[in-house]
Scaffold this motif. Structure first.
Motif, PDB file in Angstrom:
ATOM      1  N   LEU A  41      62.966 -51.939  -9.903  1.00  0.00           N
ATOM      2  CA  LEU A  41      61.886 -52.832 -10.315  1.00  0.00           C
ATOM      3  C   LEU A  41      60.753 -52.835  -9.296  1.00  0.00           C
ATOM      4  CD1 LEU A  41      64.421 -53.991 -12.021  1.00  0.00           C
ATOM      5  CD2 LEU A  41      63.021 -56.047 -12.192  1.00  0.00           C
ATOM      6  N   LEU A  52      57.469 -54.444 -10.706  1.00  0.00           N
ATOM      7  CA  LEU A  52      57.976 -55.562 -11.491  1.00  0.00           C
ATOM      8  C   LEU A  52      58.637 -56.624 -10.628  1.00  0.00           C
ATOM      9  CD1 LEU A  52      59.579 -53.546 -14.441  1.00  0.00           C
ATOM     10  CD2 LEU A  52      57.361 -54.695 -14.389  1.00  0.00           C
ATOM     11  N   LYS A  53      58.702 -56.362  -9.331  1.00  0.00           N
ATOM     12  CA  LYS A  53      59.345 -57.291  -8.400  1.00  0.00           C
ATOM     13  C   LYS A  53      58.596 -57.179  -7.071  1.00  0.00           C
ATOM     14  CE  LYS A  53      64.205 -58.427  -7.344  1.00  0.00           C
ATOM     15  NZ  LYS A  53      64.491 -59.388  -8.417  1.00  0.00           N
ATOM     16  N   ASN A  63      64.317 -48.297 -17.744  1.00  0.00           N
ATOM     17  CA  ASN A  63      64.184 -49.740 -17.951  1.00  0.00           C
ATOM     18  C   ASN A  63      65.297 -50.271 -18.855  1.00  0.00           C
ATOM     19  OD1 ASN A  63      61.840 -49.414 -16.524  1.00  0.00           O
ATOM     20  ND2 ASN A  63      60.456 -49.995 -18.168  1.00  0.00           N
ATOM     21  N   ASP A  93      64.765 -60.687 -14.059  1.00  0.00           N
ATOM     22  CA  ASP A  93      64.474 -59.250 -14.045  1.00  0.00           C
ATOM     23  C   ASP A  93      64.466 -58.684 -15.461  1.00  0.00           C
ATOM     24  OD1 ASP A  93      64.277 -59.292 -11.300  1.00  0.00           O
ATOM     25  OD2 ASP A  93      66.307 -58.540 -10.944  1.00  0.00           O
ATOM     26  N   LEU A 116      61.408 -56.691 -17.230  1.00  0.00           N
ATOM     27  CA  LEU A 116      61.575 -55.374 -17.844  1.00  0.00           C
ATOM     28  C   LEU A 116      61.117 -55.379 -19.293  1.00  0.00           C
ATOM     29  CD1 LEU A 116      65.072 -54.477 -16.366  1.00  0.00           C
ATOM     30  CD2 LEU A 116      62.983 -53.158 -15.994  1.00  0.00           C
TER      31      LEU A 116
END
Length: 218
Positions: free
Chosen positions: A33, A38-39, A129, A147, A151
Motif C-alpha cells: 500500500l 495508499l498508506k 490489489n 486498508d 484498496l
C-alpha cells in the motif's frame, strides 16, 4: 515506521549482496500500500517466499544483515508467519508460501503480481490489489479493514477476488473460510463500502451453513 518505499528498496539492495542464489519475493500488506501511495507509513514489510530453499536462503541473508528473530505475539499467531525478523526500524514478517492457516500464494496470485524491483539475486513482486484485499479479509485487525477501504477506492476486480476465494477454499478444503471473509465483508458493507460480489458471498455462506447443519443431524 517506514514512510517511503525507497527505504525498503535500499534494504533489498543490501540483502541482494548477501544472497547466493536468485529468489522471488512477493510483497503483501502495508509495504504494498505504501508503494501505491495508499498508506502514509508502515511498520512491517510482509514478504511471501514460494520455495522452501529460497525461504531458507533469504532468512540466512537477513541474519547476515543483522536481523534478529522476534517472538510471535498472540495478535500474529493466526497469520502463519514463519518468522518475524527485526533490525532497527525494519521489521520483516516472513511467510513461506502460506498465510492465515493455509491461505496460500497461488499460481494465479503470482501471475497477477507486479514486478517492481529486479536485482542480480532478488526480484520483488507486489501482490495485486485484489489479492492483498483478500488476505486482509482473513485477519482480525481493524487497521486491515481501513486498508481494504483504501484498496477499494483504487478500483478492484471483484470477480478476481471471488474466484480466488473459491480457488483457495478448494485448494485447502477449508470451506469455513467463507464465513470468516463474509463476516469481514459485512463490517465493510456497514461502513458503506459497495461490494458487488456480496450476493455471491451470501449464497456460498448459506450453502456452507446448510451443509454443516446436514452433517450435524447425521
Amino acid at each position: 515506521m517506514i514512510s517511503e518505499f525507497e527505504e525498503i528498496k535500499k534494504l533489498f539492495y543490501e540483502l541482494n549482496k548477501q544472497l547466493n542464489k536468485k529468489i522471488n519475493l512477493y510483497v503483501i500488506g502495508g509495504a504494498m500500500l505504501l508503494y501505491h501511495g495508499l498508506k502514509p507509513a508502515t511498520k512491517d514489510i510482509d514478504l511471501i517466499v514460494s520455495e522452501k530453499e529460497d525461504y531458507k536462503e533469504f532468512k540466512e541473508a537477513l541474519s547476515k544483515a543483522g536481523f534478529e528473530p522476534k517472538i510471535l505475539t498472540k495478535e500474529y499467531e493466526h497469520l502463519d508467519i514463519s518468522n518475524i525478523l527485526v533490525r532497527e526500524d525494519f521489521r520483516i514478517d516472513l511467510f513461506h508460501r502460506t498465510v492465515c492457516k493455509g491461505f496460500s500464494l497461488s499460481e494465479t496470485m503470482m501471475k497477477r503480481a507486479e514486478k517492481v524491483v529486479t536485482l542480480s539475486n532478488i526480484t520483488i513482486f507486489l501482490c495485486s490489489n485484489e489479492d492483498v484485499f483478500l488476505f486482509k479479509t482473513l485477519t482480525e485487525r481493524d487497521g486491515d479493514l481501513e486498508d481494504c477501504i483504501a484498496l477499494s477506492k483504487k478500483g478492484l476486480d471483484w470477480d478476481a477476488i471471488l474466484n480466488e476465494l473459491k480457488h483457495q477454499i478448494k485448494l485447502s478444503g477449508n470451506e469455513v473460510w467463507i464465513t470468516y471473509v463474509g463476516e469481514r465483508l459485512d463490517i465493510l458493507a456497514e461502513r458503506e463500502l459497495q461490494i458487488p460480489i456480496m450476493n455471491d458471498i451470501d449464497i456460498l455462506r448459506t450453502a456452507y451453513y446448510d451443509e454443516l447443519e446436514k452433517k450435524l443431524k447425521k
